[in-house]
Motif scaffolding. Structure first.
Motif, short mmCIF file in Angstrom:
data_model
loop_
_atom_site.label_atom_id
_atom_site.label_comp_id
_atom_site.label_asym_id
_atom_site.label_seq_id
_atom_site.Cartn_x
_atom_site.Cartn_y
_atom_site.Cartn_z
N THR A 17 0.82 -1.21 0.00
CA THR A 17 0.00 0.00 0.00
C THR A 17 0.86 1.26 0.00
OG1 THR A 17 -1.74 -1.18 1.18
CG2 THR A 17 -1.82 1.23 1.23
N PHE A 18 1.87 1.30 0.87
CA PHE A 18 2.76 2.46 0.90
C PHE A 18 3.54 2.59 -0.39
CE2 PHE A 18 2.37 2.32 5.62
CZ PHE A 18 1.88 3.61 5.76
N LEU A 19 3.93 1.50 -1.00
CA LEU A 19 4.64 1.56 -2.27
C LEU A 19 3.74 2.13 -3.36
CD1 LEU A 19 7.19 0.84 -3.91
CD2 LEU A 19 6.13 -1.38 -4.35
N LEU A 20 2.49 1.72 -3.40
CA LEU A 20 1.57 2.25 -4.41
C LEU A 20 1.29 3.73 -4.18
CD1 LEU A 20 -0.96 -0.71 -4.68
CD2 LEU A 20 0.83 -0.06 -6.30
N ILE A 21 1.19 4.15 -2.92
CA ILE A 21 0.99 5.57 -2.64
C ILE A 21 2.22 6.38 -3.07
CG2 ILE A 21 0.77 7.24 -0.75
CD1 ILE A 21 -1.01 5.17 0.66
N PHE A 22 3.40 5.86 -2.85
CA PHE A 22 4.63 6.54 -3.27
C PHE A 22 4.72 6.64 -4.79
CE2 PHE A 22 9.12 6.27 -4.53
CZ PHE A 22 9.54 7.49 -4.02
N ILE A 23 4.38 5.56 -5.48
CA ILE A 23 4.42 5.58 -6.94
C ILE A 23 3.41 6.57 -7.49
CG2 ILE A 23 3.90 4.19 -9.00
CD1 ILE A 23 5.18 1.82 -7.52
N ARG A 24 2.22 6.63 -6.88
CA ARG A 24 1.20 7.59 -7.32
C ARG A 24 1.67 9.03 -7.09
NH1 ARG A 24 -4.78 8.35 -4.79
NH2 ARG A 24 -5.49 9.87 -6.28
N ALA A 25 2.34 9.29 -5.98
CA ALA A 25 2.85 10.63 -5.70
C ALA A 25 3.94 11.01 -6.70
CB ALA A 25 3.37 10.71 -4.28
N CYS A 26 4.78 10.07 -7.05
CA CYS A 26 5.84 10.36 -8.04
C CYS A 26 5.25 10.65 -9.41
CB CYS A 26 6.81 9.20 -8.12
SG CYS A 26 7.90 9.08 -6.70
N LYS A 27 4.26 9.89 -9.81
CA LYS A 27 3.66 10.09 -11.13
C LYS A 27 2.87 11.38 -11.22
CE LYS A 27 3.37 5.38 -12.79
NZ LYS A 27 2.48 4.31 -13.27
N SER A 28 2.34 11.85 -10.09
CA SER A 28 1.54 13.08 -10.12
C SER A 28 2.41 14.33 -10.05
CB SER A 28 0.53 13.09 -8.97
OG SER A 28 1.21 13.24 -7.74
N GLY A 29 3.73 14.17 -9.91
CA GLY A 29 4.63 15.31 -9.91
C GLY A 29 4.89 15.89 -8.54
N GLN A 30 4.63 15.14 -7.51
CA GLN A 30 4.84 15.62 -6.15
C GLN A 30 6.31 15.95 -5.89
OE1 GLN A 30 2.33 15.95 -3.89
NE2 GLN A 30 3.68 16.72 -2.31
N PHE A 31 7.22 15.21 -6.48
CA PHE A 31 8.65 15.38 -6.22
C PHE A 31 9.39 15.95 -7.42
CE2 PHE A 31 7.20 11.66 -3.76
CZ PHE A 31 7.34 12.20 -2.50
N SER A 32 8.70 16.60 -8.33
CA SER A 32 9.33 17.06 -9.57
C SER A 32 10.19 18.31 -9.37
CB SER A 32 8.28 17.32 -10.64
OG SER A 32 7.42 18.36 -10.23
N ASP A 33 9.82 19.19 -8.47
CA ASP A 33 10.56 20.43 -8.26
C ASP A 33 11.19 20.42 -6.88
OD1 ASP A 33 11.62 22.92 -8.48
OD2 ASP A 33 9.73 23.98 -8.25
N MET A 34 12.44 20.05 -6.81
CA MET A 34 13.12 19.96 -5.52
C MET A 34 13.92 21.23 -5.20
SD MET A 34 12.17 17.07 -4.40
CE MET A 34 13.25 16.66 -3.06
N GLN A 35 14.16 22.10 -6.17
CA GLN A 35 14.97 23.28 -5.95
C GLN A 35 14.18 24.47 -5.42
OE1 GLN A 35 18.10 21.77 -5.96
NE2 GLN A 35 18.61 23.86 -6.46
N THR A 36 13.00 24.71 -5.94
CA THR A 36 12.26 25.92 -5.59
C THR A 36 11.93 26.04 -4.11
OG1 THR A 36 11.33 25.96 -7.81
CG2 THR A 36 10.23 27.29 -6.16
#
Length: 52
Positions: A17-36
């Motif tokens: 379950t946690f793995l699927l939640i993490f994959i969903r967050a990555c695909k939705s762009g949650q971790f795309s901007d780490m600099q701003t």
């Protein structure tokens, strides 16, 4: 011993379950901007007080 037959599948289900939640967050762009967010604290923003 019989509790292991309950705890092992339950822990596997929680891990998946946690793995699927993490994959969903990555695909939705949650971790795309780490600099701003890190640079936002360094920007000099002056707040003007409005006095009457």
């Amino acid at each position: 011993m019989s509790i292991l037959f309950l705890l092992i599948p339950l822990s596997i289900i929680v891990a998946i379950t946690f793995l699927l939640i993490f994959i969903r967050a990555c695909k939705s762009g949650q971790f795309s901007d780490m600099q701003t967010p890190a640079m936002r604290i360094l920007q000099d923003v002056t707040i003007k007080n409005k006095t009457k």
